[in-house]
Design an enzyme around this catalytic site. Structure first.
Site, short mmCIF file in Angstrom:
data_model
loop_
_atom_site.label_atom_id
_atom_site.label_comp_id
_atom_site.label_asym_id
_atom_site.label_seq_id
_atom_site.Cartn_x
_atom_site.Cartn_y
_atom_site.Cartn_z
CG ASP A 165 1.58 3.23 -4.91
OD1 ASP A 165 2.04 3.03 -6.04
OD2 ASP A 165 0.95 2.39 -4.26
CE LYS A 209 9.16 4.70 -5.63
NZ LYS A 209 7.85 4.52 -4.97
N GLY A 232 4.43 1.34 -11.12
CA GLY A 232 3.74 2.21 -12.07
C GLY A 232 4.08 3.64 -11.70
CG HIS A 233 7.62 5.18 -11.41
ND1 HIS A 233 8.97 5.02 -11.50
CD2 HIS A 233 7.26 4.66 -10.21
CE1 HIS A 233 9.41 4.41 -10.41
NE2 HIS A 233 8.38 4.18 -9.62
CD GLN A 279 8.15 -2.29 -6.55
OE1 GLN A 279 9.34 -2.52 -6.59
NE2 GLN A 279 7.40 -2.30 -7.62
P1 IMP Z 1 4.49 -8.02 -6.06
O1 IMP Z 1 5.60 -7.05 -6.10
O2 IMP Z 1 3.62 -7.97 -7.28
O3 IMP Z 1 4.96 -9.41 -5.74
O4 IMP Z 1 3.50 -7.62 -4.84
C1 IMP Z 1 3.94 -7.70 -3.49
C2 IMP Z 1 3.37 -6.54 -2.68
O5 IMP Z 1 3.97 -5.33 -3.11
C3 IMP Z 1 1.86 -6.34 -2.83
O6 IMP Z 1 1.34 -5.86 -1.59
C4 IMP Z 1 1.76 -5.25 -3.87
O7 IMP Z 1 0.55 -4.53 -3.77
C5 IMP Z 1 2.95 -4.41 -3.51
N1 IMP Z 1 3.48 -3.62 -4.63
C6 IMP Z 1 4.22 -4.06 -5.67
N2 IMP Z 1 4.53 -3.05 -6.49
C7 IMP Z 1 4.01 -1.94 -5.96
C8 IMP Z 1 4.03 -0.56 -6.34
O8 IMP Z 1 4.62 -0.15 -7.34
N3 IMP Z 1 3.37 0.30 -5.51
C9 IMP Z 1 2.75 -0.12 -4.38
N4 IMP Z 1 2.72 -1.39 -3.99
C10 IMP Z 1 3.34 -2.29 -4.77
#
Ligand code: IMP
Length: 425
Positions: free
Chosen positions: A13, A16, A40-41, A224
């Site tokens: 977040d 990017k 989510g971009h 991420q």
């Molecule tokens: P997962 O990727 O859904 O397995 O989540 C694993 C961890 O990564 C959790 O803490 C999510 O909140 C975090 N996470 C996954 N995708 C994002 C993102 O795009 N932005 C921020 N945190 C993310």
């Protein structure tokens, strides 16, 4: 600049999507190399807001080509709905959107397993706070060699194999306390999505190789961030892929010695969604203010983000593991009203000062930040469109970021629009 990678230096977040959007001007290809629709971009073009989860934001630029590389895990149903949304807004993907035939497929059973595991873990007080998009279970299947790749999904005879997987995985879902999925309905839904995706599926390794041979410029769009990296992040509170710059090579097929520049995207403060340690988290008025001013709500899940001060230990670590050549510092404007601004320069744990990120997450959770304070600029920066017009105190803050992290600030952003992003000369 030929081939560059944009990575997140914190917990995701960082903005990017917006930096990629600006840098796309210099490239012909934009490539996603890891993650899935957990990302989510958000990109603002004029007055229009686009939220993309899987499709690289390069698609918003007419004539640019977008690739989903094999390091990405693809939810076919989610992707079809995203493509439909783009089509409804007159963004044509024909001939300029390519999906790797080696990318692994996220099925609804992966999502059900993700959710069931999280439910069970939250009862035990040990959830990760995943996005429940099936990311962990899909990468799990990939490395245990139980996955299915897009190239196989789009074959005419795939339905029977898909069906058998649903039958088998339903047993796992039930054992985890979840509800079995309707095998026929789910198989039909995913096969219908595969039909729509078939024309986009390609050998993107060869495609990108040929593009490079032809002298085209490639921009990699990380999802991420470094602290969510499966290896470098605060394990197990991480995602299951490699958001760091090395992931661009393994997730696309473009070799590491062909990647020439790494842009690290970092907010002027820090946020995190989901569970896990976050040393500079501010539980008081300052953190709340950052969240409100910065609209810190997840683009994918809508969850509110935890907020806190800039952490130079995290940023230094990001420079180390990504080879950050320059920073893009985003959301500087969110700090406009603060009288003083804090930067964590090191941590203290068990009475000792530490300068580097500990690998031990339990130790990391006990780290408290050692702060340095600098004066705030207390003026509105959102109308600023060139570096020379930034207030002196804001420039001093950015200079301090460079001193503490060892990477220069190349790009600054003070708002969501393209014009609010400028270079440091
Ligand atoms: P997962 O990727 O859904 O397995 O989540 C694993 C961890 O990564 C959790 O803490 C999510 O909140 C975090 N996470 C996954 N995708 C994002 C993102 O795009 N932005 C921020 N945190 C993310």
């Amino acid at each position: 600049m030929a081939t560059q990678v944009v990575i997140g230096a914190q917990w995701g977040d960082e903005g990017k999507g917006k930096i990629v959007d600006v840098l796309t001007e210099q490239a012909q290809w934009v490539v996603r190399y890891q993650g899935g629709n957990n990302a989510g971009h958000t990109v603002k073009v004029g007055d229009e807001k686009f939220v993309l989860h899987l499709v690289p934001s390069g698609i918003l630029h007419a004539g640019k080509k977008s690739v989903i590389g094999h390091g990405v895990v693809v939810d076919p149903i989610g992707l079809v709905s995203e493509l439909k949304g783009l089509q409804e807004r007159d963004i044509d993907c024909t001939g300029r959107f390519f999906l790797s035939d080696r990318a692994h497929v996220v099925f609804s059973y992966h999502k059900a397993i993700d959710a069931a595991r999280e439910e069970a873990a939250s009862k035990a007080g040990s959830s990760i706070g995943t996005t429940r998009r099936g990311i962990g279970p899909t990468y799990g299947d990939k490395v245990t060699r139980k996955g299915l790749r897009l190239g196989e999904l789009v074959r005419a005879d795939a339905a029977e194999r898909v069906k058998a997987r649903f039958v088998e995985r339903n047993e796992i879902i039930k054992a985890l306390g979840g509800e079995a999925l309707d095998v026929d309905a789910h198989t039909a839904e995913v096969m219908a999505a595969a039909e729509v995706l078939r024309p986009f599926v390609a050998d993107t390794v060869v495609l990108l190789h040929e593009a490079r041979q032809a002298g085209d410029k490639i921009l990699f769009e990380g999802a991420q961030g470094t602290m969510l990296d499966i290896d470098y992040g605060s394990y197990p509170f991480v995602t299951s892929s490699s958001p760091t710059s090395g992931g661009a090579a393994t997730g696309s097929g473009v070799p590491p010695n062909r990647i020439e520049n790494v842009v690290g995207v970092c907010k002027a403060y820090t946020t995190r969604v989901g569970e896990g340690p976050f040393p500079t988290e501010d539980f008081n008025e300052d953190g709340q203010r950052m969240g409100e001013i910065g609209h810190e709500f997840g683009a994918t899940t809508g969850r509110s983000r935890r907020c806190g001060w800039f952490d130079a230990v995290v940023a230094r670590y990001a420079v180390m593991v990504n080879g950050v050549d320059q920073w893009a510092i985003t959301k500087l404007d969110v700090l406009d009203t603060f009288e003083t601004i804090k930067l964590a320069v090191a941590y203290e744990v068990d009475g000792e000062r530490i300068e580097n990120m500990p690998a031990d997450t339990e130790l990391f959770a006990r780290c408290t930040p050692i702060y340095e304070e600098v004066p705030g600029w207390q003026s509105d920066t959102t109308g600023i469109t060139s570096f020379e017009d930034l207030p002196a105190a804001a420039v001093s803050f950015l200079d301090r970021v460079t001193e503490l992290t060892g990477a220069k600030v190349g790009i600054v952003s003070v708002g969501p629009r393209r014009a609010q992003t400028f270079n440091r000369p």
